[in-house]
Enzyme design. Structure first.
Site, PDB file in Angstrom:
ATOM      1  N   HIS A   1      -3.528 -11.046   0.415  1.00 20.35           N
ATOM      2  CA  HIS A   1      -2.330  -9.932   0.881  1.00 20.35           C
ATOM      3  C   HIS A   1      -2.738  -9.559   2.062  1.00 20.35           C
ATOM      4  O   HIS A   1      -3.654  -8.644   2.362  1.00 20.35           O
ATOM      5  CB  HIS A   1      -2.083  -9.923  -0.269  1.00 20.35           C
ATOM      6  CG  HIS A   1      -0.874  -8.790  -0.246  1.00 20.35           C
ATOM      7  ND1 HIS A   1       0.023  -9.599   0.164  1.00 20.35           N
ATOM      8  CD2 HIS A   1      -0.515  -7.672  -0.850  1.00 20.35           C
ATOM      9  CE1 HIS A   1       1.022  -8.616   0.183  1.00 20.35           C
ATOM     10  NE2 HIS A   1       1.087  -7.671  -0.300  1.00 20.35           N
TER      11      HIS A   1
ATOM     12  N   HIS B   1       3.246  -3.071   3.550  1.00 26.13           N
ATOM     13  CA  HIS B   1       3.009  -4.958   2.991  1.00 26.13           C
ATOM     14  C   HIS B   1       4.650  -5.294   2.782  1.00 26.13           C
ATOM     15  O   HIS B   1       5.006  -5.044   2.447  1.00 26.13           O
ATOM     16  CB  HIS B   1       1.566  -4.826   2.719  1.00 26.13           C
ATOM     17  CG  HIS B   1       1.675  -4.018   1.015  1.00 26.13           C
ATOM     18  ND1 HIS B   1       2.301  -4.776  -0.746  1.00 26.13           N
ATOM     19  CD2 HIS B   1       2.070  -2.621   0.176  1.00 26.13           C
ATOM     20  CE1 HIS B   1       1.986  -4.163  -1.235  1.00 26.13           C
ATOM     21  NE2 HIS B   1       2.146  -3.126  -0.998  1.00 26.13           N
TER      22      HIS B   1
ATOM     23  N   CYS C   1       3.636 -12.184   4.676  1.00 27.35           N
ATOM     24  CA  CYS C   1       2.783 -11.282   4.147  1.00 27.35           C
ATOM     25  C   CYS C   1       2.842 -11.002   5.584  1.00 27.35           C
ATOM     26  O   CYS C   1       2.053  -9.964   6.405  1.00 27.35           O
ATOM     27  CB  CYS C   1       1.746 -10.774   3.316  1.00 27.35           C
ATOM     28  SG  CYS C   1       1.554 -12.032   2.718  1.00 27.35           S
TER      29      CYS C   1
END
Length: 249
Positions: free
Chosen positions: A30, A42, A144
């Site tokens: 991530h 994010h 992401c």
């Protein structure tokens, strides 16, 4: 810096860094932009943010009241570093690496040959998108890592038929593709090690070909213009669905 990851210590963090952490026992990573003050911007799937589990007491940050801030109907989130990492290790994404270094990275989503923009520009894009969103989340075309790569470079891929900027997505697509393309060589190379070498080489080259630093279908787009581009693309998709053709006079 290793071949698999770019692990770092918190003391090494600088504002504007593109960071990532691994989830689900290294199944995927991530990504986000560290904007300073122990905060990370994010991009997450909006449906995850709206699920009942995402609002449980376990997810409430005890340290920063603004941790978890996002605009309605947006997947761009401001989190503290601890909540972003979720007890995972901290890694820094590398920019401006040479082709040889890029090809030695076994795993995608750790570096790019593209150069990063200055820190002020990176943070400006991240904070602007926190207020205005980054479109709809798509695991292959707008995830992401795509978000963090755009914040760092301002580069946008205009070809919507292929994979996005994400090295992770390219790896997922590239691995089976390399296996398929290398299968004819198994008839010519009786040694399994030789076939594996050819497959690995094709996998690395497929990753390199989709890197934003070498792609020719990328353009520099101001963050303030993203919304208008997104709306124009939405109109084109709507027209294609209805069979209409727009004529400009």
């Amino acid at each position: 810096m290793g071949l698999l990851t770019n692990k770092m210590e918190r003391e090494e963090l600088k504002a504007g860094d593109h960071i990532y952490t691994y989830r689900a026992v290294f199944a995927y990573s991530h990504h986000g932009i560290f904007v300073g003050g122990s905060k990370v911007v994010h991009f997450r799937p909006e449906h995850n943010l709206n699920s009942p589990s995402s609002s449980s007491s376990e997810d409430i940050c005890p340290t920063f009241p603004d941790c978890g801030f996002r605009q309605p109907n947006s997947g761009v989130v401001l989190s503290c570093l601890d909540c972003f990492l979720k007890n995972g290790s901290l890694h820094r994404f590398e920019y401006g690496v040479s082709p040889s270094v890029f090809l030695t990275k076994v795993r995608g989503g750790t570096c790019t040959t593209a150069q990063s923009d200055p820190t002020d520009s990176v943070i400006h894009r991240a904070m602007y998108l926190l207020q205005n969103g980054f479109g709809n989340y798509d695991v292959f075309k707008n995830n992401c890592e795509d978000f963090a790569l755009y914040c760092k470079t301002g580069l946008l891929i205009m070809d919507k038929l292929g994979v996005g900027r994400s090295g992770q997505a390219s790896s997922v697509v590239g691995a089976p593709l390399a296996a398929v393309l290398s299968s004819p060589f198994s008839l010519l190379i009786p040694n399994p090690i030789g076939v594996a070498t050819v497959t690995a080489g094709m996998y690395c080259m497929s990753r390199y070909a989709t890197d934003i630093g070498v792609r020719r279908d990328v353009v520099k787009v101001s963050v303030e213009d993203l919304k208008s581009i997104e709306e124009a693309e939405g109109e084109e998709e709507e027209d294609s669905d209805t069979g209409l053709v727009r004529v400009t006079i």
